[in-house]
Design a protein around this motif. Structure first.
Motif, mmCIF file in Angstrom:
data_model
loop_
_atom_site.group_PDB
_atom_site.id
_atom_site.type_symbol
_atom_site.label_atom_id
_atom_site.label_comp_id
_atom_site.label_asym_id
_atom_site.label_seq_id
_atom_site.Cartn_x
_atom_site.Cartn_y
_atom_site.Cartn_z
ATOM 1 N N GLN B 50 0.886 -1.063 0.026
ATOM 2 C CA GLN B 50 -0.009 -0.298 -0.361
ATOM 3 C C GLN B 50 0.913 1.538 -0.161
ATOM 4 O O GLN B 50 0.681 1.906 -1.145
ATOM 5 C CB GLN B 50 -0.503 -0.200 1.774
ATOM 6 C CG GLN B 50 -2.086 0.637 0.572
ATOM 7 C CD GLN B 50 -2.907 0.673 2.182
ATOM 8 O OE1 GLN B 50 -2.529 0.142 3.125
ATOM 9 N NE2 GLN B 50 -4.397 1.672 2.092
ATOM 10 N N PRO B 51 1.814 1.382 0.921
ATOM 11 C CA PRO B 51 3.166 2.452 0.960
ATOM 12 C C PRO B 51 3.306 2.495 -0.193
ATOM 13 O O PRO B 51 3.254 4.017 -0.992
ATOM 14 C CB PRO B 51 3.948 2.268 2.754
ATOM 15 C CG PRO B 51 2.994 1.819 3.011
ATOM 16 C CD PRO B 51 2.437 0.123 2.198
ATOM 17 N N ILE B 52 3.868 1.512 -1.199
ATOM 18 C CA ILE B 52 4.541 2.215 -2.322
ATOM 19 C C ILE B 52 3.407 2.106 -3.274
ATOM 20 O O ILE B 52 3.875 3.293 -4.129
ATOM 21 C CB ILE B 52 5.398 0.066 -2.093
ATOM 22 C CG1 ILE B 52 6.373 0.058 -1.775
ATOM 23 C CG2 ILE B 52 6.209 0.980 -3.591
ATOM 24 C CD1 ILE B 52 7.000 -1.079 -2.249
ATOM 25 N N VAL B 56 4.244 5.623 -5.013
ATOM 26 C CA VAL B 56 4.267 6.251 -7.122
ATOM 27 C C VAL B 56 3.565 6.413 -7.829
ATOM 28 O O VAL B 56 4.039 7.082 -8.827
ATOM 29 C CB VAL B 56 4.648 4.280 -7.591
ATOM 30 C CG1 VAL B 56 4.144 3.649 -8.824
ATOM 31 C CG2 VAL B 56 5.886 3.256 -6.570
ATOM 32 N N ALA B 57 2.083 6.263 -7.449
ATOM 33 C CA ALA B 57 0.865 6.707 -7.902
ATOM 34 C C ALA B 57 0.702 8.673 -7.434
ATOM 35 O O ALA B 57 0.652 9.064 -8.880
ATOM 36 C CB ALA B 57 -0.627 6.346 -7.658
ATOM 37 N N LEU B 58 1.165 8.781 -6.250
ATOM 38 C CA LEU B 58 1.081 10.184 -6.171
ATOM 39 C C LEU B 58 1.705 10.848 -6.265
ATOM 40 O O LEU B 58 1.779 11.947 -6.870
ATOM 41 C CB LEU B 58 0.385 10.500 -5.312
ATOM 42 C CG LEU B 58 -0.627 9.060 -4.383
ATOM 43 C CD1 LEU B 58 -1.301 9.902 -2.402
ATOM 44 C CD2 LEU B 58 -1.581 10.093 -5.018
ATOM 45 N N MET B 85 2.381 6.666 7.508
ATOM 46 C CA MET B 85 1.074 6.082 6.435
ATOM 47 C C MET B 85 1.420 4.450 6.907
ATOM 48 O O MET B 85 0.233 3.640 7.832
ATOM 49 C CB MET B 85 1.100 5.785 4.857
ATOM 50 C CG MET B 85 -0.117 4.315 4.472
ATOM 51 S SD MET B 85 0.424 4.881 2.675
ATOM 52 C CE MET B 85 -1.155 4.101 2.287
ATOM 53 N N SER B 86 2.733 3.875 6.921
ATOM 54 C CA SER B 86 3.068 2.976 6.979
ATOM 55 C C SER B 86 2.849 2.125 8.198
ATOM 56 O O SER B 86 2.316 0.999 8.985
ATOM 57 C CB SER B 86 4.288 2.223 6.202
ATOM 58 O OG SER B 86 5.333 2.765 7.565
ATOM 59 N N ILE B 87 3.326 3.179 9.728
ATOM 60 C CA ILE B 87 3.279 2.752 10.885
ATOM 61 C C ILE B 87 1.372 2.732 11.580
ATOM 62 O O ILE B 87 2.137 2.496 12.386
ATOM 63 C CB ILE B 87 4.124 4.136 11.736
ATOM 64 C CG1 ILE B 87 5.008 4.323 11.057
ATOM 65 C CG2 ILE B 87 3.917 3.908 12.964
ATOM 66 C CD1 ILE B 87 7.029 5.089 12.027
ATOM 67 N N ILE B 88 0.908 3.272 10.874
ATOM 68 C CA ILE B 88 -0.446 3.118 11.321
ATOM 69 C C ILE B 88 -0.714 2.453 10.986
ATOM 70 O O ILE B 88 -1.578 1.946 11.944
ATOM 71 C CB ILE B 88 -1.284 4.407 11.171
ATOM 72 C CG1 ILE B 88 -2.329 4.640 12.053
ATOM 73 C CG2 ILE B 88 -1.126 5.214 9.666
ATOM 74 C CD1 ILE B 88 -3.605 6.174 11.494
ATOM 75 N N PHE B 89 -1.187 2.218 10.215
ATOM 76 C CA PHE B 89 -1.513 1.146 10.058
ATOM 77 C C PHE B 89 -1.184 -0.094 9.929
ATOM 78 O O PHE B 89 -2.283 -1.146 10.697
ATOM 79 C CB PHE B 89 -1.843 0.442 8.112
ATOM 80 C CG PHE B 89 -2.547 0.969 7.223
ATOM 81 C CD1 PHE B 89 -3.530 0.867 6.660
ATOM 82 C CD2 PHE B 89 -2.158 2.466 7.387
ATOM 83 C CE1 PHE B 89 -4.943 1.747 6.412
ATOM 84 C CE2 PHE B 89 -3.688 3.553 6.149
ATOM 85 C CZ PHE B 89 -4.785 2.795 6.334
ATOM 86 N N THR B 90 -0.185 -0.344 10.337
ATOM 87 C CA THR B 90 0.623 -1.213 10.553
ATOM 88 C C THR B 90 0.168 -1.846 12.545
ATOM 89 O O THR B 90 -0.032 -2.865 13.210
ATOM 90 C CB THR B 90 2.152 -2.161 11.402
ATOM 91 O OG1 THR B 90 2.501 -1.348 9.344
ATOM 92 C CG2 THR B 90 2.779 -3.334 11.495
#
Lengths: 273, 270
Positions: B50-52, B56-58, B85-90
């Motif tokens: 998801q973060p990747i 890339v997209a944004l 983002m990766s921290i909050i989700f994990t």
């Protein structure tokens, strides 16, 4: 039955009550279990069995009454009580993502078993339940019977005085069941460990238990040896005696969120294999 | 037959409580989280997907517009946001895992043990936070690829400490939520009404200056806003709020969530 808390009794229950709102799940029961005894606690679904076991094992606080185990009160000294028993739950309670050995080690840490004792005791117990060769395998690769054996080994790691087994043979084949009971009887004989179990297999209770208590509608309706119960009801087998005492009506238990989760869990586990 | 090794161990049967029990509990709960994380490769890779994708997209999709608007390099701006983002989700998922433990029965094993529920909850939360921080560090290394550069490498370790704080905050939040839920039915609700809004309203993807007043006020109530601001301050020197207030807010909210989390966890019945 006498309820006095003599030194002989490893568990004494007096006037135990549990209410959930208006519903009385356990209605003023008293009983005791002697040190070194193999004790069966029987009853139809929804009779108050699980609620009683939860109170005995400190997972649930009683509404009234007292429970003393190994000389400690479950409400006043829950940690001392917790160190006194081991438990094999009805549903698996292992960590699937850990190995058999790691599950044992995890338990050892929680019960503060010293490292050198663990080093000796874990191999002993894993050999005893014949899982030593699989000690490095993840539990998710284990069959139902292997899991149950591992849970028994784990429950014994901290040298409990009492082992609780909540329907330990549910879903196991006769071979595994037989094997399991011979372990437990052996332990009972050599280590003097008290065995407290529930089961729906009456012939199992008849064969294994030294004493039996039957609970129904939250009350203990009969207790004694298997022979006592058969004599009391004038029936040839414990199964018949049980049906005579508790009636033949099928009990429906309302499923709560927890049960639905378990159901889902079972489906999930089944689906992964 | 197991012979009795009881004699060697004074604590046999109903032992006297050792002072180290709480520390041992925290340690083994922490270790369990780490082992589970390292063993589920699919989870590590899945959590990076998801973060990747966002990066890339944004990053490439909006980069040119961002630059034209005079805001500078979008990767520089976006990097700390993607790390957050990766921290909050994990972290939230680590906390919510308690529901699975409950479902698969493992929770009972810990709840009948002669240890305090507080130490169980702390060990678990620290484990989850460590895992989330590791994910954050991995994402930090990934954002270096399209050209993200910290302005001062000496501040990177400080940024990692802030990552740990943010991870702790959201793992505690996850624990709190999981203690209140009985099953996974509410999972979608949590995703849509808690995790997603926390993420989108934190300024991870867009600058918070110039937002409508109402929206701007809401972002002030999002703890992740302060986390992202701290990352941006320490990694690319783009402070909006300032590192002092960031630290104060993050530390306070973490403390509150830990207290509430352990309170709700202590009320769990199995």
């Amino acid at each position: 039955m006498t309820h006095d808390a003599t030194a002989e009794n490893i568990i004494s229950v007096t006037g135990l009550v549990k209410k959930f709102g208006d519903f009385t799940a356990v209605d003023d029961i008293s009983f005791s279990v002697k040190k070194g005894e193999i004790f069966a606690f029987l009853g139809p679904n929804g009779a108050g069995k699980s609620t009683t076991i939860k109170m005995l094992t400190t997972l649930l606080a009683p509404t009234a009454g007292t429970i003393t185990m190994n000389g400690h009160s479950t409400t006043a000294e829950p940690d001392a009580v917790r160190r006194s028993f081991g438990i094999v739950f009805q549903d698996p309670s292992l960590d699937d993502e850990l190995t058999a050995y790691e599950n044992m080690e995890f338990h050892g840490y929680l019960y503060d078993v010293p490292a050198d004792v663990m080093k000796e005791r874990i191999p002993e117990l894993l050999r005893f339940v014949e899982l030593w060769d699989r000690r490095g395998s993840l539990v998710k690769e284990f069959s139902g019977g292997m899991r149950r054996r591992l849970e028994i080994a784990r429950g014994l790691l901290h040298h409990p005085k009492v082992i609780f087994l909540d329907e330990p043979t549910l879903g196991l084949d006769p071979q595994t069941r037989n094997h399991m009971w011979s372990y437990l009887q052996n332990l009972n004989k050599t280590e003097g460990i008290t065995v407290f179990f529930t089961t729906h297999y009456m012939e199992e209770a008849e064969r294994i238990a030294e004493r039996i208590a039957i609970i129904d509608h939250g009350k203990i309706i009969a207790s004694g040896t298997s022979d006592d119960l058969k004599k009391q009801t004038n029936k040839p087998s414990l199964e018949d005696a049980f049906l005579e005492l508790t009636g033949k009506v099928i009990r429906e238990e309302e499923s709560n969120a927890q049960d639905r989760m378990r159901q889902m869990g079972r489906m999930w586990r089944g689906g992964k294999k | 037959m197991p012979k009795t090794v009881c004699a060697k161990w004074a604590g046999c049967g109903a032992a006297a409580k050792n002072k180290n029990t709480d520390m041992k509990t925290v340690y083994i709960m922490w270790l369990r989280q780490i082992k589970r994380y390292l063993r589920s490769r699919s989870r590590i890779v899945g959590a990076l997907g998801q973060p990747i994708l966002f990066l890339v997209a944004l990053g490439y999709g909006l980069g040119a517009t961002f630059q034209k608007a005079g805001e500078g390099n979008y990767f520089t701006f976006l990097g700390p946001g993607i790390i957050g983002m990766s921290i909050i989700f994990t972290a939230i998922f680590s906390g919510i895992e308690i529901i699975w433990d409950r479902q698969f029965g493992f929770l009972k094993e810990t709840l009948v043990a002669p240890v305090s529920r507080f130490s169980i909850m702390m060990g678990r939360t620290l484990g989850g936070a460590t895992v989330a921080t590791i994910q954050g560090i991995i994402v930090f290394l990934i954002v270096l690829i399209p050209g993200f550069r910290p302005f001062n490498w000496a501040l990177v370790p400080v940024a990692i400490l802030f990552m740990l704080l943010v991870a702790l905050l959201f793992t505690a939040l996850g624990t709190m939520i999981a203690s209140l839920l009985e099953d996974m039915q509410g999972f979608q609700l949590i995703m849509n009404f808690i995790v997603m809004p926390l993420f989108f309203l934190s300024g991870a993807l867009f600058p918070l200056e110039g937002l409508p007043a109402a929206l701007s006020a809401i972002t002030k109530f999002d703890p992740l806003t302060y986390g992202i601001d701290a990352f941006r301050t320490l990694l690319v020197n783009l402070p909006v709020i300032g590192i002092g207030p960031d630290l104060a807010v993050l530390a306070t909210v973490t403390a509150v969530f830990l207290i509430l989390g352990s309170y709700f966890f202590s009320k769990i019945q199995v």
